[in-house]
Scaffold this motif. Structure first.
Motif, PDB file in Angstrom:
ATOM      1  N   GLY A 333       0.806  -1.215   0.000  1.00 41.10           N
ATOM      2  CA  GLY A 333       0.000   0.000   0.000  1.00 41.10           C
ATOM      3  C   GLY A 333       0.837   1.262   0.000  1.00 41.10           C
ATOM      4  O   GLY A 333       0.455   2.269  -0.616  1.00 41.10           O
ATOM      5  N   VAL A 334       2.003   1.220   0.683  1.00 38.09           N
ATOM      6  CA  VAL A 334       2.863   2.413   0.698  1.00 38.09           C
ATOM      7  C   VAL A 334       3.536   2.608  -0.653  1.00 38.09           C
ATOM      8  O   VAL A 334       3.725   3.740  -1.109  1.00 38.09           O
ATOM      9  CB  VAL A 334       3.910   2.329   1.825  1.00 38.09           C
ATOM     10  N   LEU A 335       3.909   1.520  -1.312  1.00 42.02           N
ATOM     11  CA  LEU A 335       4.602   1.650  -2.594  1.00 42.02           C
ATOM     12  C   LEU A 335       3.674   2.177  -3.678  1.00 42.02           C
ATOM     13  O   LEU A 335       4.118   2.854  -4.613  1.00 42.02           O
ATOM     14  CB  LEU A 335       5.165   0.293  -3.035  1.00 42.02           C
ATOM     15  N   GLU A 336       2.385   1.866  -3.569  1.00 41.73           N
ATOM     16  CA  GLU A 336       1.440   2.237  -4.621  1.00 41.73           C
ATOM     17  C   GLU A 336       0.862   3.635  -4.452  1.00 41.73           C
ATOM     18  O   GLU A 336       0.032   4.067  -5.255  1.00 41.73           O
ATOM     19  CB  GLU A 336       0.311   1.212  -4.671  1.00 41.73           C
ATOM     20  N   ALA A 337       1.279   4.345  -3.404  1.00 41.65           N
ATOM     21  CA  ALA A 337       0.847   5.731  -3.251  1.00 41.65           C
ATOM     22  C   ALA A 337       1.340   6.555  -4.434  1.00 41.65           C
ATOM     23  O   ALA A 337       2.506   6.446  -4.834  1.00 41.65           O
ATOM     24  CB  ALA A 337       1.386   6.310  -1.943  1.00 41.65           C
ATOM     25  N   THR A 338       0.475   7.343  -5.031  1.00 39.13           N
ATOM     26  CA  THR A 338       0.863   8.176  -6.161  1.00 39.13           C
ATOM     27  C   THR A 338       1.363   9.518  -5.661  1.00 39.13           C
ATOM     28  O   THR A 338       0.842  10.081  -4.688  1.00 39.13           O
ATOM     29  CB  THR A 338      -0.308   8.381  -7.126  1.00 39.13           C
ATOM     30  N   VAL A 339       2.394  10.051  -6.311  1.00 33.63           N
ATOM     31  CA  VAL A 339       2.985  11.328  -5.921  1.00 33.63           C
ATOM     32  C   VAL A 339       3.145  12.197  -7.164  1.00 33.63           C
ATOM     33  O   VAL A 339       3.345  11.692  -8.267  1.00 33.63           O
ATOM     34  CB  VAL A 339       4.356  11.123  -5.238  1.00 33.63           C
ATOM     35  N   GLY A 340       3.043  13.499  -6.963  1.00 32.16           N
ATOM     36  CA  GLY A 340       3.218  14.414  -8.079  1.00 32.16           C
ATOM     37  C   GLY A 340       2.014  14.458  -8.991  1.00 32.16           C
ATOM     38  O   GLY A 340       1.050  13.701  -8.853  1.00 32.16           O
ATOM     39  N   ASP A 341       2.076  15.341  -9.969  1.00 35.97           N
ATOM     40  CA  ASP A 341       0.951  15.539 -10.885  1.00 35.97           C
ATOM     41  C   ASP A 341       0.868  14.447 -11.942  1.00 35.97           C
ATOM     42  O   ASP A 341      -0.185  14.229 -12.529  1.00 35.97           O
ATOM     43  CB  ASP A 341       1.063  16.906 -11.573  1.00 35.97           C
ATOM     44  N   GLY A 342       1.969  13.743 -12.196  1.00 34.00           N
ATOM     45  CA  GLY A 342       1.972  12.749 -13.250  1.00 34.00           C
ATOM     46  C   GLY A 342       1.416  11.407 -12.846  1.00 34.00           C
ATOM     47  O   GLY A 342       1.305  10.511 -13.684  1.00 34.00           O
ATOM     48  N   GLY A 343       1.081  11.223 -11.582  1.00 27.99           N
ATOM     49  CA  GLY A 343       0.539   9.950 -11.135  1.00 27.99           C
ATOM     50  C   GLY A 343       1.567   8.872 -10.915  1.00 27.99           C
ATOM     51  O   GLY A 343       1.227   7.688 -10.836  1.00 27.99           O
ATOM     52  N   ALA A 344       2.855   9.253 -10.830  1.00 34.06           N
ATOM     53  CA  ALA A 344       3.903   8.259 -10.577  1.00 34.06           C
ATOM     54  C   ALA A 344       3.748   7.705  -9.163  1.00 34.06           C
ATOM     55  O   ALA A 344       3.295   8.395  -8.249  1.00 34.06           O
ATOM     56  CB  ALA A 344       5.280   8.899 -10.742  1.00 34.06           C
ATOM     57  N   ARG A 345       4.142   6.458  -8.982  1.00 32.08           N
ATOM     58  CA  ARG A 345       4.045   5.828  -7.673  1.00 32.08           C
ATOM     59  C   ARG A 345       5.255   6.158  -6.807  1.00 32.08           C
ATOM     60  O   ARG A 345       6.348   6.422  -7.307  1.00 32.08           O
ATOM     61  CB  ARG A 345       3.902   4.320  -7.828  1.00 32.08           C
ATOM     62  N   LEU A 346       5.020   6.123  -5.509  1.00 28.49           N
ATOM     63  CA  LEU A 346       6.119   6.377  -4.568  1.00 28.49           C
ATOM     64  C   LEU A 346       7.231   5.363  -4.784  1.00 28.49           C
ATOM     65  O   LEU A 346       8.408   5.725  -4.858  1.00 28.49           O
ATOM     66  CB  LEU A 346       5.589   6.301  -3.135  1.00 28.49           C
ATOM     67  N   GLY A 347       6.892   4.094  -4.868  1.00 31.66           N
ATOM     68  CA  GLY A 347       7.871   3.065  -5.162  1.00 31.66           C
ATOM     69  C   GLY A 347       8.892   2.867  -4.058  1.00 31.66           C
ATOM     70  O   GLY A 347       8.855   3.499  -2.995  1.00 31.66           O
ATOM     71  N   LYS A 348       9.845   1.991  -4.335  1.00 35.39           N
ATOM     72  CA  LYS A 348      10.850   1.659  -3.325  1.00 35.39           C
ATOM     73  C   LYS A 348      11.810   2.811  -3.065  1.00 35.39           C
ATOM     74  O   LYS A 348      12.208   3.058  -1.921  1.00 35.39           O
ATOM     75  CB  LYS A 348      11.614   0.405  -3.758  1.00 35.39           C
TER      76      LYS A 348
END
Length: 405
Positions: A333-348
């Motif tokens: 669930g933490v990795l799949e959080a989206t960040v920024g305007d482009g919808g990129a995932r937080l990731g590792k």
């Protein structure tokens, strides 16, 4: 109700507007004279909606999209309480019995059978009928509200039971080992299939795990609770660590609702000396060795997710942790959080940066809070949530183990 669809019956027609809320009333009456009298009574008091009249119960059952039914108990196709019971069985709105029967006992029987009120035709006027209809509608609305509240309370109690099963209190004797746990439900507070547990064995080995049942909803949450309980049972029964995931998979296969449901698990077995550990990965994200800088633990011994019908097991990766360490296990669930305007995932990479910002420098064990409400891990999840811009879509479980000697 649009009265243009009505027949030429003289009592079908609009009621003069009044000041109260609009109501749609269905009159079930086979006598034309009685029907005309009721219509006049309601027009006199301005009951604010069209009055639709039918002559039989069969017709009434087909027109129950109204606010209230005025029911005569002497109809061509049904008489007495049987007419009322049939109407209620068909899903009728509130029913006010309006009949020529003057027996007081019949009135009590009608109310006991589900009618909101019982009126005798010769003893009523427009005000009496209108008041009875409005009270009946209001009582039904209150009953519906009470039922909805009760269902909500039952769902909340079920959710609390599932949370207690998914989010247990760690079983530990070693007060020197840092153990922190936290869980956050996904968007709208819906439980998913994430679960965790931490148990110390009699020989001093500490086993910790996080797991994630694929999917979201009550079925997945219930399965997650079952798997978490089964895992603790296996550990407390001193089942060899190498056999735990295989037996847990057997429980999954036996309990899942569909054959495509699988579960990922990350399990860490910390040795009694606290300097080494074995890491087992069943298709799950690799835990972090907290820094700074935070790094991913070795994943060369990665195994398949539980419940996937392919070969291969879950060989452990031996870790040399040293005298001071912290390991963070987490669900995706933490990795799949989206960040920024482009919808990129937080990731590792993003999670490592968040861990460096929120988990260091180390805090003392006294800062830990019970029952999964840990302030340190709460800070990590709050930072992920802030970067996401709101509540996370997926639920998330995190476990932090640490040692400093």
């Amino acid at each position: 109700m649009d009265t243009s669809a009505a027949t030429s019956d003289p009592v079908r027609g609009p009621v003069h507007p009044g000041t109260g809320p609009a109501l749609r009333v269905l009159l079930v009456e086979d006598d034309d004279g009685d029907a005309l009298l009721v219509a006049e009574h309601l027009r006199d008091v301005g009951l604010d909606r069209a009055l639709v009249r039918v002559r039989s119960l069969d017709e009434a059952v087909a027109q129950l999209d109204v606010d209230c039914v005025l029911l005569d108990l002497g109809l061509p196709d049904a008489t007495g309480l049987g007419a009322l019971e049939r109407l209620l069985t068909a899903g009728s709105p509130p029913v006010v019995v309006l009949t020529g029967l003057t027996d007081a006992g019949a009135g009590l029987d009608a109310v006991a059978a589900g009618a909101q009120d019982y009126l005798v035709k010769g003893d009523v006027d427009g005000e009496t009928i209108a008041r009875s209809v409005r009270y009946a509608v209001q009582r039904r609305r209150l009953e519906d509200t009470d039922r909805a509240l009760y269902r909500s309370l039952v769902r909340a109690a079920e959710t609390n039971r599932l949370e207690r099963a998914l989010l247990p209190r760690p079983v530990l004797n070693d007060t020197g080992l840092e153990v922190r746990v936290a869980y956050r439900a996904g968007r709208e507070g819906l439980l998913g299939g994430d679960f965790y547990d931490v148990v110390e064995r009699p020989d001093g080995t500490v086993l910790a795990m996080v797991g994630d049942v694929c999917g979201h909803g009550p079925d997945e949450a219930a399965l997650g609770a079952t798997l978490r309980t089964a895992w603790r049972t296996l550990v407390l029964a001193d089942v060899p660590t190498d056999d735990v995931l295989g037996l847990l998979e057997r429980v999954l296969v036996a309990e899942r609702a569909r054959p495509e449901v699988f579960t990922t698990v990350s399990m860490l077995a910390v040795a009694p000396d606290r300097r080494t550990a074995d890491l087992y990965l069943a298709g799950h994200p690799v835990p972090l060795l907290v820094g700074p800088p935070a790094t991913l633990l070795p994943a060369h011994a990665r195994g398949r997710a539980l419940g996937i019908p392919v070969g291969g097991g879950w060989p452990p990766a031996r870790l040399d942790l040293g005298p001071r360490w912290r390991v963070l296990l987490y669900t995706d669930g933490v990795l799949e959080a989206t960040v920024g305007d482009g919808g990129a995932r937080l990731g590792k990479d993003g999670l490592r940066a968040v861990a460096d910002a929120t988990l260091t420098p180390p805090v003392t064990l006294d800062d830990a809070a019970p029952d999964g409400d840990d302030p340190l891990l709460g800070g990590l999840l709050a930072e992920v949530r802030a970067q996401h811009g709101g509540d996370l879509v997926d639920d998330t479980a995190v476990v932090l183990l640490g040692w400093a000697r």
